[in-house]
Design an enzyme around this catalytic site. Sequence first.
Site, short mmCIF file in Angstrom:
data_model
loop_
_atom_site.label_atom_id
_atom_site.label_comp_id
_atom_site.label_asym_id
_atom_site.label_seq_id
_atom_site.Cartn_x
_atom_site.Cartn_y
_atom_site.Cartn_z
N LYS A 196 44.46 58.66 -11.56
CA LYS A 196 43.82 59.93 -11.20
C LYS A 196 42.84 59.66 -10.07
O LYS A 196 41.83 58.98 -10.25
CB LYS A 196 43.11 60.55 -12.40
CG LYS A 196 42.51 61.93 -12.11
CD LYS A 196 41.88 62.50 -13.37
CE LYS A 196 41.27 63.86 -13.13
NZ LYS A 196 40.63 64.41 -14.35
N ARG A 201 38.23 73.46 -10.00
CA ARG A 201 36.80 73.58 -10.35
C ARG A 201 36.44 75.03 -10.60
O ARG A 201 35.65 75.35 -11.49
CB ARG A 201 35.94 72.97 -9.23
CG ARG A 201 36.32 71.52 -8.91
CD ARG A 201 35.43 70.51 -9.60
NE ARG A 201 36.03 69.18 -9.56
CZ ARG A 201 35.92 68.32 -8.56
NH1 ARG A 201 35.22 68.65 -7.48
NH2 ARG A 201 36.48 67.12 -8.63
N ARG A 231 32.81 62.35 -8.50
CA ARG A 231 33.35 61.50 -9.55
C ARG A 231 33.92 60.20 -8.99
O ARG A 231 34.81 59.60 -9.60
CB ARG A 231 34.41 62.28 -10.33
CG ARG A 231 33.84 63.50 -11.03
CD ARG A 231 34.92 64.30 -11.73
NE ARG A 231 34.30 65.39 -12.49
CZ ARG A 231 34.83 66.59 -12.63
NH1 ARG A 231 35.98 66.88 -12.08
NH2 ARG A 231 34.20 67.52 -13.33
N GLU A 259 45.74 50.01 -13.35
CA GLU A 259 45.29 51.01 -14.31
C GLU A 259 46.42 51.42 -15.25
O GLU A 259 46.22 51.56 -16.47
CB GLU A 259 44.77 52.24 -13.56
CG GLU A 259 43.48 52.03 -12.79
CD GLU A 259 42.25 52.30 -13.63
OE1 GLU A 259 42.39 52.47 -14.87
OE2 GLU A 259 41.15 52.34 -13.07
N LYS A 307 48.10 61.69 -10.74
CA LYS A 307 47.45 62.94 -10.34
C LYS A 307 46.52 62.68 -9.16
O LYS A 307 45.69 61.77 -9.26
CB LYS A 307 46.66 63.51 -11.53
CG LYS A 307 45.94 64.82 -11.26
CD LYS A 307 45.17 65.29 -12.50
CE LYS A 307 44.47 66.61 -12.23
NZ LYS A 307 43.70 67.09 -13.40
N SER A 319 45.97 71.88 -8.45
CA SER A 319 45.54 73.20 -8.00
C SER A 319 45.52 73.34 -6.48
O SER A 319 45.91 74.38 -5.94
CB SER A 319 44.16 73.52 -8.56
OG SER A 319 43.20 72.56 -8.12
N TYR A 372 51.64 74.75 -12.12
CA TYR A 372 51.30 76.14 -12.40
C TYR A 372 52.47 77.07 -12.12
O TYR A 372 52.43 78.24 -12.49
CB TYR A 372 50.07 76.54 -11.57
CG TYR A 372 48.88 75.66 -11.86
CD1 TYR A 372 48.12 75.84 -13.01
CD2 TYR A 372 48.55 74.59 -11.02
CE1 TYR A 372 47.05 75.00 -13.30
CE2 TYR A 372 47.49 73.75 -11.30
CZ TYR A 372 46.74 73.96 -12.44
OH TYR A 372 45.69 73.12 -12.72
#
Length: 323
Positions: free
Chosen positions: A196, A206, A217, A233, A248, A274, A313
């Site tokens: 990610k 957001r 982040r 990871e 992602k 998004s 989506y």
Amino acid sequence: MFPQDRPRRLRTSPAVRRMVAETSVEPRSLVLPMFVAEGRSEPTPIESMPGVVQHTRDTARRAIAEAAELGLGGVMLFGLPERKDATGSGALDPGGILNVAIGDAVAEVGDALVVMSDLCLDEFTDHGHCGVLDSHGRVDNDATLDLYAKMGVAHAEAGVHMVGPSGMMDGQVGVIRRALDAAGHTDTAILAYAVKYSSALFGPFREAVASSLQGDRRTYQQDPANAREAIRETLLDIEEGADLVMVKPALSYLDVLAQVRAQVTVPVAAYNVSGEYAMVEAAAANGWIDRERAIDEALLSIRRAGADIILTYWAAEVARRSR
């Protein structure tokens, strides 16, 4: 004088192209992310994501029932609480919006599709970070792990089929797996957000979750410059007990997705995020691209790069069109 090999023969008609297509997007491989808001009487449109809403519990149930009827692979639930605090306590509350939404979903569809939950604190904290903060305002990895373990058990007790730890804390998968097993939830699967990135493409999300984020982040999400780190990871998450792994965002990291697919034998998911959704919708609204073709091309590219599962989506829309 003329070519002996004519690949164009296999492109001459829609029927031929369909028959020899190497890649397809089927409803069963699609997961619909959904936002369920506490205390709402009407769904709230998300301005930066045309066509996507913050659901009420009732409209979420109807959308989940439709997802099952369309043959989608699953839904990924995100909860939007009315109140937040420094530790994200609403995430652990059995009566909190995400746990209640999980229960609604499972009651609605049973095992007809996979009910997944976002296992992270960012929607529940007043500072918007994915974990609790220490006295210096930094995300405390190990203190956060304890809350993730409890959150995972809370989701399992609400009936979730699969948890999706997305906070990018070191050791999160192992801690959650041990907590689930200790509580008797050995059949609850883990879809690890193994890769990610700290991406600008999360911007519309957001708004979707009414984020309270202060700062960024970058100390826990991955650096977009790094690909080898993604493999490290991923392998760590599998070693800790991940049943599936995810990359992602998807479209800007197709190279990473392909590398992950080549390295592992577990199912691989990718999140068509998004910002990727919003860019296509905005360009289509301006008449700059053919919307449906752009959607199909985007999802095909993610599948072609190696994703077994796509969170998007557009999932319900694409499934409707495939009938």
